[in-house]
Enzyme design. Sequence first.
Site, mmCIF file in Angstrom:
data_model
loop_
_atom_site.group_PDB
_atom_site.id
_atom_site.type_symbol
_atom_site.label_atom_id
_atom_site.label_comp_id
_atom_site.label_asym_id
_atom_site.label_seq_id
_atom_site.Cartn_x
_atom_site.Cartn_y
_atom_site.Cartn_z
ATOM 1 N N LYS A 93 0.845 -1.252 0.000
ATOM 2 C CA LYS A 93 -0.047 0.042 0.010
ATOM 3 C C LYS A 93 0.814 1.208 0.010
ATOM 4 C CE LYS A 93 -2.333 1.322 3.727
ATOM 5 N NZ LYS A 93 -1.621 2.596 3.861
ATOM 6 N N ASP B 176 -6.473 1.427 0.978
ATOM 7 C CA ASP B 176 -6.484 1.565 2.318
ATOM 8 C C ASP B 176 -7.977 1.326 2.861
ATOM 9 O OD1 ASP B 176 -8.346 3.677 1.500
ATOM 10 O OD2 ASP B 176 -7.461 5.214 2.351
#
Length: 208
Positions: free
Chosen positions: A131, A149
Amino acid sequence: MYSNLFIDKVNEIRDNYFNSIEERVADFKNMGKSRNRSLFIELSFCILTANTSAEMGIRTQRYINEGFIDYDLETLRSELRKIKYRFYNKRSEYIVNARFIIPDLKKLLRNRDRYYVREYLVENIKGVGYKEASHFLRNVGIFDFAILDKHIMKLLHNFGFFNDIKIKSGKDYKKYEEIFNSIAYDFGMEPGIFDLYLWKMATGKILK
């Protein structure tokens, strides 16, 4: 394939915020042309935003700025604590330990194999997972990857795309990313840009 509600929501964001999002995309492309020091400050921002808010990351980035490169560990830790950044111990260590990459950042980002670049970041910089690496690459104008997220995961879970909102491994990340990318391309967008539309849908904000 997609619910009418989801299609309508994406189109509503596109109709109302296209210019604002394109301005942010242009900002990202310009950031990608920056010097190594500026690129590292952006990488530090992405390290900081893991498990905290984007607003806190932005505020901390503005406050510390060149200190991500110039402060010694104790000073950086103290400054993060002063601004009430929650993970001041670990993240200060991650940032200081990542400084080895500063001279090579521009060269790394010029590599056309984007997946190699992301893997390099994940494998060599502590505190950077898929991420965070994807977030950094998007913020320097590389839009090939999803930034999964909690807001994006929850949104797509609620629309029935994902059966879970927790990512437990890199393998999980890539599995969900494949679904995300497929949706993005169906809407005619690169994943890192489509993320901005979904983030606006999920949070009401256009940040970075």
